[in-house]
Design an enzyme around this catalytic site. Structure first.
Site: not given
Length: 168
Positions: A9, A12, A14-16, A126
């Site tokens: 993402c 690095n 939140c999402r990934s 995001d």
């Protein structure tokens, strides 16, 4: 056969890392030996931990993110991982721009690679500027997406080559 996956993402935080935490646990529960890591295309948060909201929703669902440390995409990631899965189109474009010509087919969108319903937008939004419910939505997409990856891995399918994003 896919034996390693990198989730990517922007920062690095939140999402990934959330998707990687889900993947580690669910792959292990499914008896799959797949190395998992995550990184960001940007370097603003290198060395920091995951966003506290990601940690919270992960822990609520039984996943661990406390040990996560942010890292930025490195040139050797393209040779280290069998599949590199982006959370959205912007990060996919950056990955394709930096990937060696012969590796572009291993780079795709995470939700495309998961083989989810083609009518679902294939991006993980995001949640950084959103509330806790947005982070919970990311967790739900992570779980659905990882479950899709498990199905494809058990079939012996390539995660990147068969995705819709290969045509993007």
């Amino acid at each position: 056969m896919t034996s390693s996956i990198l989730f990517v993402c922007l920062g690095n935080i939140c999402r990934s890392p959330l998707v990687a935490a889900v993947a580690r646990q669910r792959f292990a529960d499914a008896g799959l030996s797949v190395a998992v890591d995550s990184c960001g295309t940007g370097g603003w948060h290198v060395g920091q931990g995951a966003d506290p909201r990601s940690i919270r929703v992960a822990e609520e669902a039984g996943y661990s993110l406390r040990d996560h440390r942010v890292r930025q995409l490195a040139a050797d990631d393209f040779s280290r991982f069998d599949a590199i899965l982006a959370m959205d189109d912007d990060n996919l474009a950056l990955l394709r721009e930096h990937s060696p010509v012969d590796d572009k087919d291993r780079v795709s969108l995470f939700l495309d690679a998961a083989g989810l319903d083609p009518y679902v937008p294939p991006i993980v939004p995001d949640p950084y500027y959103e509330d806790l419910d947005a982070f919970r939505h990311v967790l739900k997409l992570a779980e659905q997406g990882v479950d899709g990856l498990i199905v494809r891995l058990r079939r012996g399918e390539s995660l990147a080559a068969a995705s819709r994003s290969a045509a993007r």
